[in-house]
Design a protein around this motif. Sequence first.
Motif, PDB file in Angstrom:
ATOM      1  N   ALA A  79       1.651   1.556  -8.551  1.00 45.88           N
ATOM      2  CA  ALA A  79       2.185   0.584  -8.505  1.00 45.88           C
ATOM      3  C   ALA A  79       2.179  -0.432  -7.409  1.00 45.88           C
ATOM      4  N   VAL A  80       2.526   0.419  -6.099  1.00 41.19           N
ATOM      5  CA  VAL A  80       2.498  -0.508  -4.875  1.00 41.19           C
ATOM      6  C   VAL A  80       1.203  -0.909  -4.349  1.00 41.19           C
ATOM      7  N   LEU A  81       0.256  -0.152  -4.784  1.00 40.25           N
ATOM      8  CA  LEU A  81      -1.270  -0.802  -4.470  1.00 40.25           C
ATOM      9  C   LEU A  81      -1.637  -1.916  -5.394  1.00 40.25           C
ATOM     10  N   VAL A  82      -1.130  -1.812  -6.578  1.00 44.18           N
ATOM     11  CA  VAL A  82      -1.326  -3.113  -7.529  1.00 44.18           C
ATOM     12  C   VAL A  82      -0.439  -4.421  -7.025  1.00 44.18           C
ATOM     13  N   PHE A  83       0.608  -4.142  -6.842  1.00 44.41           N
ATOM     14  CA  PHE A  83       1.482  -5.238  -5.974  1.00 44.41           C
ATOM     15  C   PHE A  83       0.780  -5.802  -4.741  1.00 44.41           C
ATOM     16  N   SER A 112     -11.269  -2.219  -4.281  1.00 49.86           N
ATOM     17  CA  SER A 112     -12.301  -2.893  -4.712  1.00 49.86           C
ATOM     18  C   SER A 112     -12.375  -3.382  -6.108  1.00 49.86           C
ATOM     19  N   VAL A 113     -12.631  -2.281  -6.942  1.00 52.73           N
ATOM     20  CA  VAL A 113     -12.594  -2.455  -8.382  1.00 52.73           C
ATOM     21  C   VAL A 113     -11.272  -2.989  -8.858  1.00 52.73           C
ATOM     22  N   LEU A 114     -10.123  -2.436  -8.350  1.00 55.07           N
ATOM     23  CA  LEU A 114      -8.843  -2.835  -8.861  1.00 55.07           C
ATOM     24  C   LEU A 114      -8.450  -4.535  -8.612  1.00 55.07           C
ATOM     25  N   MET A 115      -9.204  -4.582  -7.393  1.00 58.60           N
ATOM     26  CA  MET A 115      -9.163  -6.324  -7.210  1.00 58.60           C
ATOM     27  C   MET A 115      -9.940  -7.143  -8.158  1.00 58.60           C
ATOM     28  N   GLY A 116     -11.320  -6.569  -8.560  1.00 57.47           N
ATOM     29  CA  GLY A 116     -12.024  -7.124  -9.388  1.00 57.47           C
ATOM     30  C   GLY A 116     -11.412  -7.106 -10.863  1.00 57.47           C
TER      31      GLY A 116
END
Length: 616
Positions: free
Chosen positions: A176-180, A335-339
């Motif tokens: 969750a922290v990384l997503v934010f 990188s894939v999360l950002m994409g």
Amino acid sequence: MGFMVNTQNEGGSGNHSWGCLRNLVRRKQVDSSNGKTETHHHQQLAKALTFPHLIAIGVYILVGTVAREHSGPALAFSFLIAGISAALSAFCYAELSSRFPSAGSAYHYSYICIGEGVAWLIGWALILEYTIGGATVARGISPNLAMIFGGEDSLPTILARHQIPGLDIVVDPCAAVLVFIVTGLLCLGVKESTFAQGIVTTANVFVMLFVIVVGSYLCFKTGWVGYELPTGYFPYGVNGMLTGSATVFFAYIGFDSVASMAEEVKNPQRDLPLGIGLSLMLCCLLYMMVSVVIVGLVPYYAMDPDTPISSAFASHGIQWAAYLITLGAVMALCSVLMGSILPQPRILMAMARDGLLPSFFSNVNQRTQVPINGTITTGVCVAILAFFMDVSQLAGMVSVGTLVAFTMVAISVLIVRYVPPDEVPLPSSLQENSSSHVGTSSSSKQPLLCKVDASIVDKGKAQGDWVLNKVNRRKLAGWSIIFTCIGNFLLSYPASCFLLPGLLRYSLCGVGGLFLLVGLIVLSCIDQDDARHSFGHSGGFICPFVPLLPIVCILINMYLLVNLGAATWARVSVWLFIGVLVYIFYGRRNSSLVNAVYVSTAHVQEIGGTSGHSLA
């Protein structure tokens, strides 16, 4: 008589059902076909991207995931076949993205070429795809991050996974922290976020090159032991290799994210095809070389299914390399999360612009020029899902949105080439400004735009055979496209459904093959529509080998769709049913095309020029 009178509001209760059906097939105008026909009503996104930015967005490198054992030593062939399959879709995407360079990707193309109903379902499926895809990736980061710090329980307590007492739920605060963090980065601006993504992607590529160079040295030193097996290169046969291709196919879907960024590209006719093509080629080459090396280091049956690359190096006594590769995996997942999060706000914004979702999602921040509300909403939803749910069992649902989008993009290419829309909705500004040029009909409440010149009628009579042939050609092409799609389904479904009786399977395959062959032959023999040259932006990439390439693309995607399994389709059906309800009670009534006035595409420029002159 006029060039047009085609409205959505049909009088009489007897026409109500027909009117509802027409809602599903109404198509919007190309936003950029004539300058700023419609887009001046919307806040614009920043045109800040060039093709190096697009390559950074489109390269999906999962170091610790894609190089697993799927088909034995033939893994490289699986990646090659999957890459060729993805390239077919990429060609279709490249043409449509340069013709219609606006946000929305497959949703946008389908709305222009097929109709509102199909476009809504694609947009709704893409929302599910990006949300679940982002949450799945986020949950995969924390285990890899823990390995860097020394083991499974090495993360700080506040970030480590915990099971809620009394419930079978494992929460993941780190995800969750990384997503934010990623969401906040995306809110800063598209150029800033893609620059950061480019740095991470560059680091990923160097990690992959390290694996290839050092791994090749070890393979030559040990004699490529993974290929010296009595079972040969195809231990699971050709079917195993094809199954592996279907499994790794989704490592190539980064170009869908590239297409969704079309509105923010400085030179879309040049940069979008380059970004799509180069990112796909780079992925394919890296995947194939890494798979060749890893299979050569360790026999396929001895591979660690979770960490195949790092464990392969560790087995040769290079433990330090395992840490480097794990670090690469973490960066690749970020990188894939950002994409995964980046395209969804653009989809939401495009649907809100068209009235199918609340205007809340179409808000673009004046300073950063990003769809801020959609980005924050997407980040919150992905973070909640990643925090509470182990979404690995839902990962198959990501495939549905991707494959349906790929299928509809290929169909849209056939429509643009053979039966491009001959009527488009007139923008509201031109409807108002052209009122002085409009006459009315006693049989319709809608205006008839521009009286028909007698010379045009005479010309039409003089060339009656040509007009008839053109109409018949469009009808023949339209039915051929329909027959081709039906044939693809009838060929794909029984070919993968072994529960059907043998005679029925072969009969359905035969009928499907016949439909497909007839449609392909007819489309190959008739001329493509001349209007394709002026439909959308001209001068961009042109998909080669039409109609063969789009039809093969449809066949491959349909085959993969029917192989996703009943459980996946059951889950997706629930989401799509919710989408149908949202469309019926909100989207259908608030669509920007509710009161649209349709006019022949040949006269949009004429009406726009006349209105502009009268305003001057």
